[in-house]
Design an enzyme around this catalytic site. Sequence first.
Site, PDB file in Angstrom:
ATOM      1  N   LYS A  82       0.758  -1.195   0.049  1.00  0.00           N
ATOM      2  CA  LYS A  82       0.126   0.021   0.012  1.00  0.00           C
ATOM      3  C   LYS A  82       0.938   1.058   0.131  1.00  0.00           C
ATOM      4  O   LYS A  82       0.673   2.125   0.878  1.00  0.00           O
ATOM      5  CB  LYS A  82      -1.075  -0.007   1.188  1.00  0.00           C
ATOM      6  CG  LYS A  82      -2.040   0.915   1.207  1.00  0.00           C
ATOM      7  CD  LYS A  82      -3.075   0.364   0.069  1.00  0.00           C
ATOM      8  CE  LYS A  82      -4.213   1.653   0.194  1.00  0.00           C
ATOM      9  NZ  LYS A  82      -5.176   1.412  -1.282  1.00  0.00           N
ATOM     10  N   ASP A  85      -4.582  -3.657  -2.541  1.00  0.00           N
ATOM     11  CA  ASP A  85      -6.136  -3.674  -2.964  1.00  0.00           C
ATOM     12  C   ASP A  85      -6.466  -4.470  -4.247  1.00  0.00           C
ATOM     13  O   ASP A  85      -7.359  -5.201  -4.295  1.00  0.00           O
ATOM     14  CB  ASP A  85      -6.986  -2.389  -2.693  1.00  0.00           C
ATOM     15  CG  ASP A  85      -6.162  -1.237  -2.865  1.00  0.00           C
ATOM     16  OD1 ASP A  85      -4.834  -1.302  -3.071  1.00  0.00           O
ATOM     17  OD2 ASP A  85      -6.858  -0.106  -2.896  1.00  0.00           O
ATOM     18  N   ASP A 136      -1.102 -11.538   6.288  1.00  0.00           N
ATOM     19  CA  ASP A 136      -1.895 -12.335   7.065  1.00  0.00           C
ATOM     20  C   ASP A 136      -3.459 -12.420   6.448  1.00  0.00           C
ATOM     21  O   ASP A 136      -4.233 -13.598   6.310  1.00  0.00           O
ATOM     22  CB  ASP A 136      -2.069 -11.671   8.553  1.00  0.00           C
ATOM     23  CG  ASP A 136      -2.799 -12.504   9.376  1.00  0.00           C
ATOM     24  OD1 ASP A 136      -2.830 -13.647   9.297  1.00  0.00           O
ATOM     25  OD2 ASP A 136      -3.044 -11.942  10.659  1.00  0.00           O
TER      26      ASP A 136
END
Length: 488
Positions: free
Chosen positions: A182, A215, A239
Amino acid sequence: MHLQKTADGKTLATLIPGDGIGPECVESARRIIDAAGAKLEWEVRHAGESVFKQGVQSGVPQDTIESIRKTRLVLKGPLGTPVGYGEKSANVTLRKLFETYGNIRPVRELPGVKTPYSGRGIDLVVVRENVEDLYAGIEHMQTPGVAQCLKLISAKGCEKIVRLAFELARAEGRKSVACATKSNIMKFTEGTLKRTFERIAKEYSDIESWHVIIDNACHQLVKKPEQFDVIVTTNMNGDIMSDLTSALVGGLGFAPSANLGNDAAIFEAVHGSAPKYAGKNCINPAAVIGSAIMMLRYIGDFEAANKIENAMLVTWEDGKVMTGDVVGYDKGCTTTGFTDAIIGNLGRTPKNWKVRNYKPINMPKVSSDQAFVKVAKRRTLGFDYFIETSDTPAVIGPKVQAIAEGTPFALKMISNRGTQVFPDKGSLTDCTDQHRCRFIARDKNADVSDADILALIQKASATYRWAHIEKLQEFDGQPGYTKAQGED
Ligand code: NAP
C-alpha cells in the site's frame, strides 16, 4: 540452519500440540511422518491457552523456549488467544522470539477438492514478512478515546523478506514474484518494501517481477488467481491475503505454512484452533500435514516429504475418504480416518497430479548491522507535538502560536487524525480530542537541539496535556516525515 541431531542420527524437533483442534491435527501429522520413516525425534512442549491459564503472561513457558533454542525446529498446532488471559498472541510471541522473519504460505489446486476455481491451476505462495509492521504490537491509548498502533517497517526487514521471496522462487522453480504493498498511501513504511523490491529484483533477472497495490492484488486474486506465482508482502497484508488465498483452493483446512528465520523454523497451519470443532475428530488435518511436509523439505528429507505429499494427493484423487470441510460434516470422514487413508497410500503416486521439484532454499545473507542504512547528513528541523484537548482548532491554534512566540519554532499547522484543521482550509473533519501541532524551526536551515524541543514542550504542557512527540528529520536532504492531508 542449526539442527540438533540425536545419537542415532535423528533430527530433534519441538512438537507443540496447541489448542482446540491442534492436538488432533498434530497427532495426525506425527503418525504420518513416523509411518513415512522420516528420521525425527520429538520433544513435546506446550504453549497457548493452557499456559495462559496457568498464569504465564506470554503464553510461552520457559521450558518451551529452551527446547526451541536447542532444536531450532518446531511443528506446532494452532494456539488460541483467549480473551481475558494473555494480552499477546503466543503465536506472534514465538515467531518474534526466534526471529522467524519469513512466513511462507503456499496454496495449490488439489484433486477432488471442488471450488469455483477448479481447473484453473492455482499454484501460488504468499511470502509474508512475519515480525514487523503493525504486528510488532506496539499500541498506546493516546487519549481515552484515541488509540495508536505503530507500524514499524525496517529497510533491513524488507531486504530479508524480498531476498527470501526471490530465493524461494528459485528453489521452487517459479517464474515470477509480485510485490503487493500500500505504498501509494504509506510512502515510508509500505514504500520501503516496494523500493527494496524494485532494487533487489534487478539481481534476479531470471525471475519476472512486478509491483501491485495490495487492494488490486486482492481483486486480481479473486478474478484471476492463476496469474500469481510468488507474492511478497508486509505482515498484516500477508495475514489477510493468505486466508483469502487458502479459500481459493478449498479453505483453511488446506493451507500450510512455514515461519523461517536464519536460526530457527516453525511449521504450522495457517488456520487457528477452531474451538467449535475441538475434540470431535472431524476436522481436516491437511494444513498441519502440509506444514510437516514443508518441515521435512527444510531439513533436507525430500524423500519423506514427497512420499507424504504423493500419498495425500492420491487420497484426494481417489476421493473415497474426504473430510467434512470438503463434502459436508454429515458425510465427511473422521480426522483419524483421513490419517489412516494417507498412511495406507504411502508409496503410491497420483495419476494426474505431480509434486513440484523442490530444491533447498538458499536462505539470504543480509547484514545484521543495526544501523542498516547509513546517511552522510541529517538534521532535525522541528517536531510534531500531540496534545489532548477538547478545544476547537480555532481555539487551540492561536493559543499554541502564542506559546511558540519567542522560541526557535513556529506553529506550521494543526491536524486531527491526519487532516489539517488549523489554519482552517475548509475541511469537515469530525475532530477527536487528539491534535497534532507541527512546530518547524523559524530558521529554515536550522538543526534544532533537543534542549530547544524540550523547552517548548515544557512551556506548552502548562496549557495542554501532551500525549506523544515525534521529531521531524531530514536524512541526506530528504524529509523523513509526511505532510498532513491538506498541508502545503
Ligand atoms: P480458525 O480457528 O482458523 O477457524 C475459522 C474457520 O476456519 C473454522 O470455523 C472453520 O470454518 C475453518 N477451519 C479452520 N481450521 C480448519 C480445519 N483444520 N479443518 C476444517 N475447517 C477449518 O479462526 P478463528 O475461529 O478466528 O480463531 C480461533 C482461535 O485461533 C483464536 O483464538 C485465534 O487467535 C487463534 N488463531 C491461531 C492461529 C495460529 O495458531 N497460528 C492462527 C489463527 C487464529 P467453518 O466454520 O466454515 O467450518
